[in-house]
Design a protein around this motif. Sequence first.
Motif, PDB file in Angstrom:
ATOM      1  N   LEU A 204       0.767  -1.195  -0.002  1.00 45.57           N
ATOM      2  CA  LEU A 204       0.078  -0.080  -0.103  1.00 45.57           C
ATOM      3  C   LEU A 204       0.847   1.316   0.055  1.00 45.57           C
TER       4      LEU A 204
ATOM      5  N   ILE B 123      -8.367   1.847   2.563  1.00 46.80           N
ATOM      6  CA  ILE B 123      -8.921   0.933   2.009  1.00 46.80           C
ATOM      7  C   ILE B 123     -10.452   0.496   2.475  1.00 46.80           C
TER       8      ILE B 123
ATOM      9  N   LEU C 253      -8.799  -3.777  -1.791  1.00 46.45           N
ATOM     10  CA  LEU C 253      -7.630  -4.646  -1.818  1.00 46.45           C
ATOM     11  C   LEU C 253      -8.149  -6.281  -1.549  1.00 46.45           C
TER      12      LEU C 253
ATOM     13  N   LEU D 104      -4.594  -4.080  -5.841  1.00 42.79           N
ATOM     14  CA  LEU D 104      -5.441  -2.904  -5.566  1.00 42.79           C
ATOM     15  C   LEU D 104      -5.974  -2.625  -6.488  1.00 42.79           C
TER      16      LEU D 104
END
Length: 324
Positions: free
Chosen positions: A234, A244, A307, A321
Motif C-alpha cells: 500500500l 482501503i 484490496l 489494489l
Amino acid sequence: MILNHTFFYHPPTFEDNEEVITEFQNKGISMHKIQNSLGRSRRYLISDSVKENTLTMAINAATEVLENSKITISEIDMIVFVSATPEYNMPTNAIKIHEALGAKTETLCYDMNANCIGGFVAIDQVSKYLNGSSFAKKALVICTEKFSDKSGKENPIITFCFSDSALALIIEKDDSTSGLVDVMYHTDSSFTDTIVFPPQGHSCRTVEEEMFWDSNFDGSGSVNFALNTIDTFLNRNKLKVEDIDLFLFSQLSLKNINTIVNHYNLPEEKAPFYGREYAYTGSSSPLMAFDQYKKNVRQLEKGENILLWTLGAGYQAGLMLWKY
C-alpha cells in the motif's frame, strides 16, 4: 476500467455440514478444529441426478450477468473461462461458451487455470490486455469449479470445504481512473505436493481417483505473506490500511481472515466472509465475496479502494489494489 457486473450461480442442492461433522466424529475424528478454522455450515453440490458441470454452470452465470447488466453478447470482445476442473480440454470451454451465447466472430476466447487464484490472475491479465488493445473494450470472465466428484468422503478437510459454483463478471474499459492500480505475487513452490489432482498425474490417473490434500496445509504461509507485505504494497501506492474501503480475502478459511483482520484491527464489515453460507468456491473465491457484498451490504461508490488477497495450490498468493 469498470468491474461492476457480477453474477454468482450455485446448484440448488446443498449438504448440511452437521451431517459431515457427525459422520467423522463417529469415526473418532474430531471436527472442532476444522470447523473453527474453515467456518462452514453448508456446501452446494451438483446432484447425481442432474446433468450439470462446470461448462453448464458457466453458461448459466454468463447468461445472467449479460441479462442483468443490459450488455449484449455482441459487445463482448473477450471470453475467458477460468477453472481447475474444466469440462473439456479440447476445444476450449471458452469457445463452447462462445457458441452457446452466440458471440461474434471477432472474439478472443481462451481457458486458463491458476487453481484457486485463477479469478485474481484473470482480472490482472484481462485488464492489462484491454488497456493495451486499440479495439477490445469489454471482457466476459467466468470462474467455475466442480469439486464434488473429486472430493471423496475420506479426507475431512476436503469433504467439509468445497462447493460447486460459477461466477461471471464483466470488465469494461473506459476513460476513468478506475481499475487495476497494482498487483503483487508471491510463489513458494516448496508446497507443490500438498494439494494434488490427479494424485500421480494424468498419465497414471484412474477413473475413481480423488484429490489429495495434505491436512497440515492450511494456507498460513500466504497469510504471513499478507501480514508482511500489505503495508509495503500500500505504501508504494501512497496508501495506508485505513484508506482501503473493502478487503476481499480468500474465503478458504475464516481463521486466516480473522488473523489478518485482528492484526490490522479492521472492522469486520470491511472484510466479509461468505464461506459459511457458500463454502469454498475455488477460483472465484474473493470475487464471490465481492458479488455477495454488493448484493447484501451496499453498492460501492466510484473511487473507493479495494484490496484483494488470495492464494492457489502449490502455493501462489497475491495482493491486488483496485480502484472502483
